[in-house]
Each structure stands twice: as structure tokens, then as C-alpha cells.
Design an enzyme around this catalytic site. Structure first.
Site, short mmCIF file in Angstrom:
data_model
loop_
_atom_site.label_atom_id
_atom_site.label_comp_id
_atom_site.label_asym_id
_atom_site.label_seq_id
_atom_site.Cartn_x
_atom_site.Cartn_y
_atom_site.Cartn_z
N GLU A 274 42.51 46.73 40.08
CA GLU A 274 41.39 46.04 39.42
C GLU A 274 40.24 45.87 40.38
O GLU A 274 40.44 45.82 41.60
CB GLU A 274 41.84 44.63 38.99
CG GLU A 274 42.77 44.60 37.80
CD GLU A 274 43.30 43.19 37.54
OE1 GLU A 274 44.03 43.03 36.55
OE2 GLU A 274 43.01 42.26 38.31
N LYS A 276 37.71 43.96 42.55
CA LYS A 276 37.71 42.64 43.19
C LYS A 276 36.26 42.18 43.23
O LYS A 276 35.42 42.79 43.89
CB LYS A 276 38.27 42.72 44.61
CG LYS A 276 38.33 41.37 45.29
CD LYS A 276 38.97 41.48 46.65
CE LYS A 276 39.29 40.13 47.25
NZ LYS A 276 38.21 39.17 47.25
N ARG A 281 36.60 31.69 41.93
CA ARG A 281 37.84 31.68 41.15
C ARG A 281 37.93 30.42 40.29
O ARG A 281 37.72 29.32 40.78
CB ARG A 281 39.03 31.69 42.12
CG ARG A 281 40.40 31.68 41.47
CD ARG A 281 41.03 32.99 41.62
NE ARG A 281 42.37 33.12 41.13
CZ ARG A 281 43.40 33.54 41.85
NH1 ARG A 281 43.25 33.78 43.14
NH2 ARG A 281 44.58 33.73 41.29
N GLU A 326 37.50 35.07 37.50
CA GLU A 326 36.48 34.98 38.53
C GLU A 326 35.14 34.81 37.80
O GLU A 326 34.81 35.61 36.92
CB GLU A 326 36.50 36.27 39.36
CG GLU A 326 35.66 36.27 40.59
CD GLU A 326 36.36 35.69 41.83
OE1 GLU A 326 37.48 35.15 41.72
OE2 GLU A 326 35.75 35.75 42.90
N LYS A 449 45.10 42.82 48.28
CA LYS A 449 43.65 43.06 48.19
C LYS A 449 43.28 44.10 49.22
O LYS A 449 43.87 44.13 50.31
CB LYS A 449 42.89 41.75 48.41
CG LYS A 449 43.22 41.07 49.70
CD LYS A 449 42.55 39.72 49.81
CE LYS A 449 43.03 39.02 51.09
NZ LYS A 449 42.68 37.66 51.23
P1 AMP Z 1 40.10 36.49 49.21
O1 AMP Z 1 39.25 35.34 48.79
O2 AMP Z 1 39.37 37.53 49.99
O3 AMP Z 1 41.40 36.08 49.83
O4 AMP Z 1 40.54 37.29 47.86
C1 AMP Z 1 41.22 36.68 46.82
C2 AMP Z 1 40.23 36.25 45.76
O5 AMP Z 1 39.64 37.37 45.10
C3 AMP Z 1 40.87 35.50 44.62
O6 AMP Z 1 41.10 34.16 44.96
C4 AMP Z 1 39.84 35.65 43.52
O7 AMP Z 1 38.90 34.61 43.64
C5 AMP Z 1 39.12 36.94 43.84
N1 AMP Z 1 39.30 38.03 42.86
C6 AMP Z 1 38.32 38.86 42.49
N2 AMP Z 1 38.75 39.78 41.61
C7 AMP Z 1 40.07 39.52 41.39
C8 AMP Z 1 41.08 40.13 40.59
N3 AMP Z 1 40.82 41.19 39.85
N4 AMP Z 1 42.33 39.60 40.65
C9 AMP Z 1 42.60 38.54 41.43
N5 AMP Z 1 41.68 37.92 42.20
C10 AMP Z 1 40.43 38.40 42.20
#
Ligand code: AMP
Length: 590
Positions: A274, A276, A281, A326, A449
Site C-alpha cells: 500500500e 505510505k 494517523r 491516515e 514499512k
Molecule cells: P512511521 O511513522 O514512519 O513509523 O510509519 C508508520 C505510520 O505510517 C503509521 O502510523 C501511519 O500513520 C502511516 N501510514 C501511512 N500509510 C499507511 C498505510 N497504508 N498503512 C499503515 N500505516 C500507514
């Protein structure tokens, strides 16, 4: 339970930085706690009188506490402020101030029950309208008059939501397990060696219980509920705990993948890929009556994003639900997605919401569904949840969409999807195991991720320095710290002085950060100030190096301020020394 007794435990907890010792002390306290006391006790131990998702906050400023102390002690506010600058803790200042006065009245005082302290502080928090300040001061003074000096110290710290006893969620969870199952599993703690012993044969059961208690907590965000279930129904009662629409859960987290190959190996093929998105969030709860939006840190965000309520009413085909999504801002003219920084101002906004919603419109990008029409979907596979989601949301460009995704059959498919996402200007991609359930609050490997650069770190500011020349009077260099491994201390990693704008109108600026930091100044040494570890920022850097200059033993090379993270991460959730070491090892292996 007497509040004095609780403060004796607070003292013990404050004196040690050893996590196991803290767990032991806490478990002894919990063994003596009755079910009806557990809710106030758990909230108080977490340094508040409300659970984190409650809209109510204590909201008492240091200034108001100083006024109340001046009234109670007859000492001037100026003198109290001086003492505060010297000692750095208003709780200790208050203890010292009132201890002399107390000598005479100590024997005539009644015992303060924890419920009284708890309810009075709740009462203070609920006061609104005219004359509020003097009413608040009145209640604080009453409490202080009835309290022992040691109680005074912790009442003040609780009012300021800064208890300083170093209890994290992990310690609380372990203490609950020790208190309920320690005897049964023959768990013993030796304070001399700071060691815990469990007979080998019981270890597996111990790990299982810890895991279940954590899972129950991640679904409820409520240790009091977990405690009550354990005391009434024992371990099997935990199975009955499930998520509740309307009460936020801890969202599922992702592990960082270094490459598409690593992700494909770890998650298996086919897998879900998906986009990102770089937004904010939210979990969206609709219990059939009311829709509420919560942040990752469980703050209620319904009001600042109230224009989304009608969108949700029109587009989600379910009576009740929980969605994981998001929120992404976009430019109303070009329709291009904006970076998180550009919508961050919407989060704290209390007034003129409509105006701001027009200026910075947002789109809800939904990527998961956790409950629908009273069915708990967290136990269903990713594949099933995505399919239910697709049947539930009626998409409307610019308002609500399902996050774009594909099922990748090969590593090459993941690679192509990733490249396209990056070329499109997105932050990266999420890669998800199609068979896994939704594991609240955890990074257990269902999601990964993938982003192009070295992982940014979320760090807390612990010191800052006033600049010179055009930056005179502005805090313009910030000492950043991570948590140590058991999350009881902060360790310095370097100083950040770039990445912020000079002028406020250009975006997040030095002046803005200075304003945020000033209320948390603890001590001033010439141009340098020590600040309470409150402000969390995301930091990018070129490399991690070993270093003697900072207490972590590492230094970030060319650290750069990326954005404010205090809205999403508490200081207790920032990166740890373990993360720093992991990245350090990885980069050296390259
Ligand atoms: P990070 O903040 O870099 O640890 O990445 C995780 C965050 O990416 C999550 O907490 C979400 O806020 C965001 N996010 C964006 N797109 C997605 C997605 N498709 N699935 C899950 N999280 C996502």
C-alpha cells in the site's frame, strides 16, 4: 488506601532507576489494592487522574501552583520561583515550604484517602467559567492544608502531570503479572542482585501470561479493567476482553524493512503493498450514535476535524465501526498531497475550524477496518479485512478513499510499486502479510514499512541554547536525547540547529519551538537551559557515529530537524538506545 502510604511507594519508586526493582515495588503495592481502588490508583500511578484518551485534562499551570503555594505558605511568589529555579521541581519546593508550617498541625490532621486526592484533582480539572482560577487555588490550598509534607510533594507533581517516578506501561504490566501470578509461578526477586528467578518449567507460562495481559491492554488501553478482570475471573477472564467501539485501542505498528527482498522474505508472497502517506494517523470510531476520531496517542481529534463527520456519515456503509486511517492534507488548488508539517496546525486548532478546513482540506485515507456492526474484525486476516473495507467505503475523491494498494505476487511487483510510489513523491510503501490478524499496539511482523532514507529518529529535547546575532533571545540549538534500554532515562545523542525556518511565516520556526520549550525550562546556565523532556521532534541525519561527547555513547552526524512529533509520540514512546545501536550496526555492515 491512605495517600500517605501511596506516596511511600512513590518515594521508593523514585529512588531506584532499576526497572526490575520498580516492578517489584509496584507489585507489592498492587497486592494490597482492592478492586474499587484500582481505577484511581492506576491513573495516579500514570501521573494523572484521567485515562489518556479522556478529553478532560488536569490543565494546571506552574504559575497557578506557585500562586496556591504562596497562599498556603505566606511566602512570596518571587521567592518560590527562585527556589524552583534552584531545585528544578515544584513538588520538592512545596514539600520544603510547607514542612516547617506542618510540624504543629501534623498530629491533628486526618488521613487523606487516595480517593479524596483523586476526586479533588478531578474536580479542579472540571471547573470552567468565571472565578475558576480562585476556585482552583482554593481547592489546592485545602488539599495542601490536609496533607503531610511528603503528600504535598506528590500532590503538586500530580497537579502538574509530572510525577517523576519513572513508571512506563511495560513496568505496570509486569507488576500486574507479578502480583497476580508471582506466587503461583514461584517467581522471586532478589533486591541484592536485582535478579528475578522463575523455575525453568514455568517460564513459558509466564511469557504467555505477559503476552495475554499486554494484548488485553492494547485492546482496552485500561490497566484498571485488566486488573479487575484478573481479580474477578483470573487468567481465563482475559479471553473475554475485546475491543470496544468508542474506546481507542493501541494501533498496529510496522517494522522497518531495509529492502523489498527483506520484506518479501519476512512477510511471504503474495503480500499486500500500500502507499505510505505522510499524514496523521487516526482511528475512527462510530458506536452507532456518535463518531469520534482519535490520534495514535489516543487524543480526541473529533473537534479539529469536525468537517469529516458528514463525509463519514455519507460514505461508510455500516451502523457501527472502527476504521484505521491516515488523514492527509492537500493543496486545494493543485490537489497535490501536502507533507505532514503543513497540516499539523489543524490538529491543535480549537477555533475557526471551518476557515482552516477550507484553506487546508484533508482526505481520509482508510487502510483498515477493525470492527463492523459489532463484529470484532481484528481476528480476521489482512486479506479479509481489506475486502470488507472495500465493500464498506464509498470513495469520494478529496474526501475519503481507500489507500491505494496491490497484491504483489513477486519481489519485482513490490519493487515496481515502491519505485512508482517514490517517483510519485510519496514517503514510501507499507507491505503487509495477507494472512495476519490485526495485532493492536505491536510490531510483531504483520506490517513492514519501506522508505528510501535512513530511518529518522523520534527524540526528545532535553537542553537548548540561546543563539546570538539575529538569533539572540531565541533558543536555536537543541540537545536531543533518546531513551535508555529500559526506558527510565534519557541519553543525549547530539545537537540540532538546522531544519527550522528563521521566520514564523515560512513554517515551523526557531521562534515557534522556543515558545513551546519556554514553559518547560528547569534551569538556566548562562546561554544554556535545561528543559523538562516534553517536546518530541523527528530528526534526520547522515550517519550514526560512536562518540564520547554524549551520554548515549553515540552522536548523530548532521542532524536535521524534520518536524514536531509531540502530538503523536510521548517522550516515553521515542526511539531507544537499542534502536540507535541497531541502525548503527546496519549502516556499518553496508
Ligand atoms: P512511521 O511513522 O514512519 O513509523 O510509519 C508508520 C505510520 O505510517 C503509521 O502510523 C501511519 O500513520 C502511516 N501510514 C501511512 N500509510 C499507511 C498505510 N497504508 N498503512 C499503515 N500505516 C500507514
Amino acid at each position: 488506601m491512605n495517600y500517605l502510604k501511596l506516596t511511600e511507594y512513590y518515594e521508593l519508586l523514585e529512588k531506584t532507576s532499576k526497572r526490575l526493582e520498580k516492578t517489584h515495588i509496584l507489585s507489592e503495592l498492587l497486592k494490597q489494592t482492592k478492586s474499587e481502588e484500582v481505577e484511581p490508583l492506576i491513573n495516579l500511578l500514570k501521573g494523572s487522574v484521567f485515562p489518556p484518551w479522556d478529553e478532560r485534562k488536569i490543565g494546571i499551570s506552574e504559575k497557578l501552583v506557585i500562586k496556591a503555594l504562596a497562599t498556603s505558605s505566606g511566602v512570596s511568589s518571587e521567592k518560590i520561583e527562585k527556589n524552583w529555579a534552584k531545585i528544578g521541581d515544584l513538588g520538592e519546593v512545596a514539600e520544603e515550604l510547607l514542612s516547617n508550617k506542618k510540624q504543629q498541625t501534623l498530629f491533628s490532621r486526618k488521613n487523606l484517602e487516595i480517593s479524596i486526592v483523586y476526586n479533588q484533582i478531578r474536580k479542579i480539572a472540571s471547573l470552567v467559567g468565571e472565578g475558576t482560577v480562585s476556585k482552583k487555588i482554593g481547592i489546592i490550598c485545602e488539599l495542601l492544608a490536609a496533607a503531610h509534607p511528603q503528600e504535598v510533594k506528590f500532590i503538586i507533581r500530580t497537579l502538574l502531570e509530572d510525577l517523576r517516578i519513572g513508571i512506563g506501561e511495560g513496568t505496570l504490566r509486569d507488576a500486574i503479572v507479578w502480583s497476580f501470578f508471582g506466587e503461583k509461578l514461584h517467581l522471586s526477586y532478589d533486591p541484592k542482585t536485582n535478579e528475578v528467578k522463575i523455575p525453568e518449567g514455568n517460564r513459558e507460562e509466564f511469557e504467555k501470561i505477559l503476552d495475554e495481559v499486554q494484548q488485553a491492554y492494547d485492546l482496552t488501553n485500561d490497566f484498571a479493567e485488566v486488573f479487575i478482570i484478573l481479580s474477578k475471573r483470573g487468567f481465563t477472564g482475559l479471553e473475554k476482553i475485546s475491543l470496544k467501539v468508542g474506546r481507542p485501542l493501541n494501533v498496529m505498528l510496522a517494522i522497518k524493512a531495509e529492502s523489498t527482498t527483506e520484506a518479501a522474505e519476512a512477510l511471504g508472497l503474495p503480500c499486500l503493498c500500500e502507499h505510505k502517506l505522510d499524514g496523521f494517523r487516526v482511528q475512527i470510531h462510530n458506536d452507532g450514535k456518535e463518531i469520534k476520531l482519535y490520534s495514535r496517542r489516543l487524543e480526541n481529534l473529533t473537534h479539529p476535524f469536525k468537517e469529516l463527520l458528514s463525509v463519514l456519515k455519507d460514505s461508510v456503509k455500516a451502523k457501527s465501526y472502527i476504521l484505521d486511517a491516515e488523514i492527509v492534507g492537500y493543496d486545494p488548488k493543485t490537489k497535490k498531497y501536502l507533507a505532514f508539517q503543513d497540516i499539523s496546525q489543524r490538529i491543535k486548532r480549537k477555533y475557526d475550524i471551518e476557515k482552516l478546513a477550507k484553506k487546508i482540506p484533508v482526505e481520509i485515507n482508510v487502510f483498515d477496518i477493525l470492527s463492523k456492526d459489532e463484529e470484532d474484525l481484528t481476528v480476521r486476516s489482512q486479506k479479509e479485512r481489506r475486502s470488507i473495507l472495500e465493500k464498506t467505503i464509498k470513495e469520494k475523491k478529496g474526501k475519503i478513499c481507500i489507500t491505494e494498494g496491490i497484491v504483489a505476487e513477486t519481489t519485482q511487483d513490490i519493487e515496481d510499486f515502491y519505485k512508482k510510489a517514490i517517483t510519485f513523491g510519496l514517503e514510501g510503501i507499507m507491505i503487509k502479510n495477507l494472512e495476519k490478524p490485526y495485532t493492536a499496539g505491536r510490531k510483531v511482523g504483520g506490517w513492514m514499512k519501506l522508505k528510501p532514507v535512513l530511518e529518522n529518529l523520534d527524540l526528545v529535547i532535553t537542553k537548548a541554547e540561546y543563539g546570538t546575532g539575529k538569533r539572540a533571545g531565541v533558543l536555536s540549538s537543541y540537545t536531543i536525547s533518546c531513551l535508555n534500554k529500559d526506558k527510565s532515562r534519557f541519553l543525549e545523542l547530539g545537537k540540532v540547529a538546522t531544519g527550522l525556518k528563521e521566520k514564523e511565516e515560512e513554517g515551523e520556526s526557531f521562534t515557534q519551538l522556543t515558545k513551546l520549550l519556554k514553559p518547560f525550562i528547569l534551569k538556566t546556565n548562562g546561554r544554556e537551559v535545561e528543559v523538562k523532556a516534553k517536546i518530541v521532534i523527528e530528526v534526520a541525519y547522515e550517519e550514526i557515529q560512536e562518540s564520547q561527547s554524549y551520554s548515549s555513547g553515540y552522536a548523530l552526524r548532521f542532524p536535521r530537524y524534520i518536524r514536531l512529533r509531540s502530538n503523536e509520540r510521548s517522550p516515553n514512546e521515542i526511539n531507544t538506545l537499542e534502536d540507535v545501536e541497531r541502525i548503527y550496526r546496519k549502516q556499518r555492515g553496508r
